[in-house]
Motif scaffolding. Structure first.
Motif, PDB file in Angstrom:
ATOM      1  N   GLU A 244     -18.629  16.221 -35.015  1.00 16.54           N
ATOM      2  CA  GLU A 244     -19.752  15.490 -34.864  1.00 16.54           C
ATOM      3  C   GLU A 244     -19.927  13.965 -35.592  1.00 16.54           C
ATOM      4  O   GLU A 244     -19.079  13.742 -36.302  1.00 16.54           O
ATOM      5  N   PRO A 245     -20.487  13.306 -34.755  1.00 19.03           N
ATOM      6  CA  PRO A 245     -21.453  13.295 -33.401  1.00 19.03           C
ATOM      7  C   PRO A 245     -20.501  13.163 -32.126  1.00 19.03           C
ATOM      8  O   PRO A 245     -21.404  13.264 -31.318  1.00 19.03           O
ATOM      9  N   GLN A 246     -19.481  12.845 -32.283  1.00 22.98           N
ATOM     10  CA  GLN A 246     -18.658  12.763 -30.783  1.00 22.98           C
ATOM     11  C   GLN A 246     -18.324  14.308 -30.577  1.00 22.98           C
ATOM     12  O   GLN A 246     -17.212  14.585 -30.715  1.00 22.98           O
ATOM     13  N   ILE A 247     -19.179  15.002 -30.045  1.00 22.61           N
ATOM     14  CA  ILE A 247     -19.076  16.208 -29.724  1.00 22.61           C
ATOM     15  C   ILE A 247     -18.226  16.349 -28.268  1.00 22.61           C
ATOM     16  O   ILE A 247     -18.181  15.489 -27.373  1.00 22.61           O
ATOM     17  N   ASP A 248     -17.901  17.467 -27.888  1.00 17.62           N
ATOM     18  CA  ASP A 248     -16.974  17.884 -26.593  1.00 17.62           C
ATOM     19  C   ASP A 248     -17.916  17.809 -25.586  1.00 17.62           C
ATOM     20  O   ASP A 248     -18.744  18.857 -25.273  1.00 17.62           O
ATOM     21  N   ALA A 249     -18.035  16.828 -24.645  1.00 22.73           N
ATOM     22  CA  ALA A 249     -18.949  16.762 -23.655  1.00 22.73           C
ATOM     23  C   ALA A 249     -18.947  17.882 -22.487  1.00 22.73           C
ATOM     24  O   ALA A 249     -19.596  18.653 -21.941  1.00 22.73           O
ATOM     25  N   GLU A 250     -17.439  18.311 -22.465  1.00 23.32           N
ATOM     26  CA  GLU A 250     -17.024  19.351 -21.470  1.00 23.32           C
ATOM     27  C   GLU A 250     -17.858  20.946 -22.061  1.00 23.32           C
ATOM     28  O   GLU A 250     -18.251  21.450 -21.325  1.00 23.32           O
ATOM     29  N   LEU A 251     -17.629  20.856 -23.230  1.00 24.88           N
ATOM     30  CA  LEU A 251     -18.160  21.946 -23.880  1.00 24.88           C
ATOM     31  C   LEU A 251     -19.655  22.324 -23.823  1.00 24.88           C
ATOM     32  O   LEU A 251     -19.958  23.288 -23.272  1.00 24.88           O
ATOM     33  N   LEU A 252     -20.174  21.023 -23.994  1.00 24.51           N
ATOM     34  CA  LEU A 252     -21.679  21.048 -23.712  1.00 24.51           C
ATOM     35  C   LEU A 252     -22.257  21.630 -22.359  1.00 24.51           C
ATOM     36  O   LEU A 252     -23.138  22.572 -22.376  1.00 24.51           O
ATOM     37  N   GLN A 253     -21.316  21.287 -21.099  1.00 27.46           N
ATOM     38  CA  GLN A 253     -21.884  21.607 -20.022  1.00 27.46           C
ATOM     39  C   GLN A 253     -21.538  23.162 -19.686  1.00 27.46           C
ATOM     40  O   GLN A 253     -22.208  23.673 -18.989  1.00 27.46           O
ATOM     41  N   LEU A 254     -20.731  23.759 -20.650  1.00 18.85           N
ATOM     42  CA  LEU A 254     -20.397  25.359 -20.486  1.00 18.85           C
ATOM     43  C   LEU A 254     -21.217  26.097 -21.326  1.00 18.85           C
ATOM     44  O   LEU A 254     -21.466  27.426 -20.783  1.00 18.85           O
ATOM     45  N   VAL A 255     -22.055  25.723 -22.247  1.00 15.54           N
ATOM     46  CA  VAL A 255     -22.638  26.608 -23.047  1.00 15.54           C
ATOM     47  C   VAL A 255     -24.001  26.785 -22.472  1.00 15.54           C
ATOM     48  O   VAL A 255     -24.857  26.005 -21.881  1.00 15.54           O
TER      49      VAL A 255
END
Length: 398
Positions: A244-255
Motif C-alpha cells: 500500500e498504497p501501490q496495490i496490485d491492480a490485477e488482484l483488485l480486478q479478481l476480488v
C-alpha cells in the motif's frame, strides 16, 4: 517551563484539540514526517503509514511515540525499547468497526450469491480484540464459528486446555469462509508474514472465500491471484494489501470486494484511538487528562431505520439494515474508479488509494441506530446480536 513540542499525523482525528492541552502541536502528512522534522520534537503521533525506526528517530529528542492504530508493525519496538522511548498504540480502538465491516461483507456475499449463512462455517484466524468481536457477530448471523489463535491456545492451562475452543490451522482451513485478524509479525513461532502463502491457500476448502482486514502481507498477494484465477477459491474480500498504497491492480480486478484499508474507519473507532493515545501520553507525562471528546461527537440525523416491508428474505432484510449505516459496495466502487482507463499509472493509483483514505467520511457504528421492526420478527434477534437497537428495546434512544 519549556512547552512540549509535538508532531502529529494530520489525519488523526481531533489530535490538535486533544494534544494542545499538553503542548505545541504541529500537524504534518504522515508520509512527510522525516528525521529533519523531528530535530526539536518531544512527542510523535503517527498512523500506520509512518515507519518509526532508527532512521527516523536517531539523533532526535523524541521520548514518546503514539500510534493511533491497533497494529504496531510500522514501529520498530525493539529499537524504541532499547532507546528507552515510551510507545503506545490504540489496541482495540476500532475492533467493533472491523467486526461490523465483516458483517457487511458477509451479508453482501450472501445476497449476491443467494447463500444461507446459517448453513456455512466461518474460520477466524486471530481471536484478539477484533477476532473475538467478529466471532460474536458471526454467531449472531447464524454461522458456525471455528477459532484459531496459537498464542492464546498455548496460554490455556489444565482443564481449559482440554476444552480449548481453538483449532489447529489445518482444521480451520476446511471452513467455507476464512477471515484474518492477526497482527503482522516476521519472526517467532507465530510469524504471520505470508501466513497464507500459496501452500496454505491451496489447502483451503475448494470454493471457499477469504477475507483479509488484518495486514496486507499476512496473505501472499501474488499467490492469492493464482488461486483466484484457477478458481480454487471462489472469491476474496480485501481491505488490506501488500505494498500500500501501490496495490496490485490485477488482484483488485479478481476480488469480490476491494476497499482501501478502511475497515476500521468508524467515527467511534477513530475517536477512541485519539482518546487512547492521548491518555497514554498523559500517563507518560504524569498529567491528569484534560481533553473531553464529548463536544466533538456529531448528532445523527436519521437514527431510526425503517425497513422495506416488501423485503421478506432474511439475508436481504439484514443487508438492508446494514446498508443504511454502511454501504460496503459503495467503497468498493470508489476504489475501482481510480483503477479504470488505460491512462492510469501505478503512481496515480497509489495517490487515489491514499486520497480515499484521507477523504473518507467516517461511518457511525450500529449501536447508534434503532431498527423499526417487530420485536418478535426473526431478524430482530439477529440485529441485536450484531449491535443494532430494535424498536421497543429498553435502551432505545439511550
Amino acid at each position: 517551563m519549556t512547552m512540549l513540542k509535538i508532531v502529529a499525523d494530520k489525519n488523526i482525528p481531533f489530535v490538535q484539540s486533544a494534544f494542545a492541552t499538553l503542548g505545541e502541536v504541529r500537524l504534518m502528512p504522515g508520509r512527510d514526517i522525516t528525521a529533519a522534522a523531528l530535530r526539536d520534537v518531544d512527542m510523535l503521533l503517527v498512523r500506520s503509514i509512518t515507519e518509526v525506526n532508527a532512521a527516523l528517530l536517531a539523533g532526535t529528542p523524541v521520548k514518546f511515540v503514539g500510534t493511533a492504530t491497533i497494529g504496531m508493525d510500522h514501529l520498530d519496538c525493539d529499537y524504541l525499547h532499547h532507546q528507552k522511548i515510551t510507545y503506545a498504540s490504540a489496541a482495540g480502538c476500532n475492533a467493533n468497526a472491523v467486526a461490523e465491516y465483516i458483517c457487511a461483507a458477509l451479508l453482501f456475499c450472501a445476497v449476491q450469491r443467494n447463500l444461507t449463512l446459517a448453513n456455512l462455517t466461518i474460520g477466524i484466524v486471530g481471536v484478539g480484540n477484533v477476532g473475538s468481536k467478529v466471532a460474536v457477530k458471526a454467531a449472531a448471523l447464524g454461522l458456525r464459528v471455528l477459532l484459531n489463535d496459537p498464542p492464546r491456545a498455548r496460554r490455556l492451562t489444565g482443564a481449559e486446555r482440554e476444552q480449548s475452543p481453538f483449532l489447529p490451522l489445518p482444521e480451520l482451513l476446511q471452513a467455507d469462509l476464512i477471515t484474518l485478524h492477526t497482527p503482522l509479525t516476521h519472526s517467532g513461532p507465530d510469524a504471520t508474514f505470508h501466513l497464507f502463502d500459496e501452500n496454505t491457500l491451496r489447502r483451503m476448502k475448494p470454493g471457499s472465500l477469504l477475507i483479509n482486514t488484518a495486514r496486507g502481507a499476512v496473505v501472499d498477494n501474488a499467490a492469492l491471484k493464482a488461486v483466484l484465477r484457477d478458481k480454487h477459491l471462489s472469491a476474496a474480500i480485501l481491505d488490506v494489501w501488500e505494498n500500500e498504497p501501490q496495490i496490485d491492480a490485477e488482484l483488485l480486478q479478481l476480488v469480490m470486494l476491494a476497499t482501501p484499508h478502511i475497515a476500521g474507519y468508524s467515527f467511534e473507532g477513530k475517536m477512541r484511538a485519539t482518546q487512547m493515545i492521548y491518555e497514554a501520553a498523559c500517563r507518560f507525562l504524569e498529567m491528569k487528562p484534560q481533553w473531553d471528546a464529548t463536544p466533538f461527537i456529531p448528532h445523527i440525523d436519521q437514527p431510526i431505520i425503517l425497513l422495506d416491508k416488501n423485503i421478506l428474505d432474511g439475508n436481504r432484510r439484514l443487508n438492508e439494515a446494514v446498508r443504511h449505516t454502511y454501504d460496503i459496495a459503495a467503497d468498493d466502487y470508489r476504489l475501482r474508479q481510480g483503477f479504470t482507463g488505460s491512462q492510469t499509472s501505478a503512481a496515480s493509483q497509489g495517490r487515489w488509494f491514499d486520497r480515499l483514505r484521507h477523504d473518507y467520511v467516517y461511518r457511525r457504528e450500529f449501536n447508534n441506530y434503532t431498527i423499526n421492526v417487530s420485536g418478535d420478527e426473526p431478524a430482530a434477534a439477529v440485529l441485536r446480536g450484531i449491535g443494532f437497537k430494535v424498536n421497543g428495546d429498553a435502551s432505545e434512544g439511550g
